[in-house]
Design an enzyme around this catalytic site. Structure first.
Site, PDB file in Angstrom:
ATOM      1  CE  LYS A 195      -4.306  -1.758   0.623  1.00 53.59           C
ATOM      2  NZ  LYS A 195      -5.675  -1.752   0.999  1.00 53.59           N
ATOM      3  CE  LYS A 277      -6.403  -8.453  -1.971  1.00 53.25           C
ATOM      4  NZ  LYS A 277      -6.905  -8.030  -0.660  1.00 53.25           N
ATOM      5  CE  LYS A 280     -13.546  -3.841   0.298  1.00 48.33           C
ATOM      6  NZ  LYS A 280     -12.456  -3.472   1.222  1.00 48.33           N
TER       7      LYS A 280
END
Ligand code: ATP
Ligand code: LTN
Length: 411
Positions: A195, A277, A280
């Site tokens: 992130k 992965k 969302k």
């Protein structure tokens, strides 16, 4: 009946001594807790029955039902041999529309725990702000996430459904746990590394301490089992280490949790980049199938899914795109790998992709319908949130007072 009157007196004293706000927590009338009583002798069973009458429990066969969590807790404290219900907790961030990765890797597994478990499912909005969110969307999404939990089969009368920021103890314990977590441990977290490279303009301290807040969510409720996707395994291991470290310093305080990761669907991959992965917050909408996508959109996205040039429906590590589609197809049809391979032997990818899209869209249709119904009644969702937060806060307070006492804070 000396056995019974002894317990009865003890219980009455405890009820009288309990803080007022705990006596009758605001609860949905239909909310009922269950204690199972196994293999007890007749004298004890008679005592439980008498207890049940006085404390407004309902006693049916092997089960005691109560609408009052406090009495339920008192019962467990008084008869500790019975109060061994296991606790489950998990959470999803309201950081975007939920995907079939969230559904198959997490939410569908939430519904796998029977009534013998005490179940907490939260919407982790405090976690979501580690990445910049649009306020209007962040305000809307907890309702949607809660409605999706319910539409996926989580009965609000049997599960504690709540929003993390409605229970301030999460942040409070989060801070405390920060002080029992090492800088080096947090630096090793792969989600932090991922992130911070994706959001290099906003590598904030919350992104770094995200895993201690997650540990706080879990440890606050003395959780035994945490159903998550495989990407959360490292965070879960850290939560275990923090609990063990704290217990070593202060004596038994936290339950050390175990993960519950379903082997087949622990990592659903992106349709556009099948080695990554499905997430969302992926900016490419074709990479992601959302739970609430229309049937047409779902079929269109699967048609575009990246596969390979072999034209052979076979599950294999060197065929990540096709293997991911097989996994999704299996998750919605219940078929084995061999059955799927046999079903599409000799077919092109076109037919296969269409079948996956249809199975997925049909599997999600009831969830979509139920979601629409639930979203039409915002007042009910608000009531669920409120009752969930009240109940969660009750349990959180218990752990917090233990933690504060152990650490040496003045009460
Ligand atoms: P974000 O993109 O905002 O980081 P996310 O899609 O990864 O979010 P989370 O809210 O972080 O979703 O995850 C909620 C739960 O869903 C977690 O238990 C996580 O492990 C699980 N999960 C998320 N994506 C997948 C996936 N692709 N496959 C299996 N499980 C998943
Ligand atoms: N970090 C999790 C979401 C999460 C969670 C939790 C999961 C926050 N708190 C507690 C299980 C238990 C994620 O999926 N990114």
């Amino acid at each position: 009946m000396p056995f019974f009157s002894h317990f009865c007196r003890q219980l009455q004293n405890k009820v009288a001594a309990a803080p007022k706000e705990n006596r009758f927590p605001a609860l949905d009338k239909r909310k009922v807790r269950v204690i199972m009583i196994k293999n007890e002798n007749t004298a004890k069973r008679r005592s439980y029955a008498a207890f049940a009458e006085i404390f407004h429990f309902v006693f049916v066969e092997n089960h005691l039902f109560s609408q009052k969590p406090l009495y339920f807790e008192l019962f467990k404290e008084t008869f500790p041999m019975i109060g061994d219900m296991k606790t489950v907790l998990s959470g999803v961030q309201p950081s975007g529309n939920l995907t079939i990765g969230n559904y198959l890797g997490a939410i569908r597994n939430f519904t796998a725990f029977p009534d013998e478990y005490k179940r907490f499912y939260c919407v982790v909005d405090l976690h979501a702000i580690t990445v910049r969110q649009v306020p209007a969307e962040l305000r809307r999404r907890p309702y949607e996430t809660l409605a999706l939990y319910m539409a996926c089969g989580l009965d609000e009368t049997k599960n504690t459904l709540f929003v993390q920021s409605h229970v301030p103890a999460h942040a409070e314990l989060g801070w405390i746990l920060d002080c029992y977590t090492m800088f080096g441990e947090l630096s090793r977290m792969t989600q932090f590394k991922d992130k911070s490279s994706k959001h290099s303009e906003n590598v904030n301290a919350g992104l770094f301490t995200y895993p201690t807040l997650m540990a706080s969510d879990i440890l606050l409720y003395q959780t035994d089992v945490v159903p998550v996707g495989i990407d959360q395994k490292q965070h879960l291991e850290l939560a275990r280490n923090i609990a063990e470290r704290f217990n070593q310093v202060y004596g038994d305080t936290f339950t050390v949790p175990d993960g519950y990761i379903s082997k087949d669907t622990m990592k659903i991959m992106s349709l556009a980049e099948p080695t990554a992965k499905m997430s969302k917050s992926d900016p490419n909408p074709n990479a992601v199938v959302y739970i609430l996508d229309s049937k047409d959109d779902i079929i269109r996205k699967f048609k575009k899914a990246v596969t390979d040039s072999e034209a052979e429906v076979r599950f294999s590590e060197d065929k990540p795109g096709v293997s991911n589609l097989i996994t999704i197809y299996r998750a919605f049809t219940g078929k084995s790998v061999e059955e799927v391979e046999a079903e599409f032997r000799g077919c092109g990818y076109g037919d296969f992709k269409l079948a996956v899209g249809e199975a997925c869209a049909d599997g999600l249709a009831p969830v979509r319908d139920e979601f629409a119904r639930l979203m039409a009644d915002k007042a009910h969702l608000e009531a669920v949130m409120k009752a969930g937060a009240d109940e969660a806060a009750y349990y959180a307070r218990k752990t917090m007072s233990k933690v504060r006492r152990k650490i040496g804070f003045v009460n």
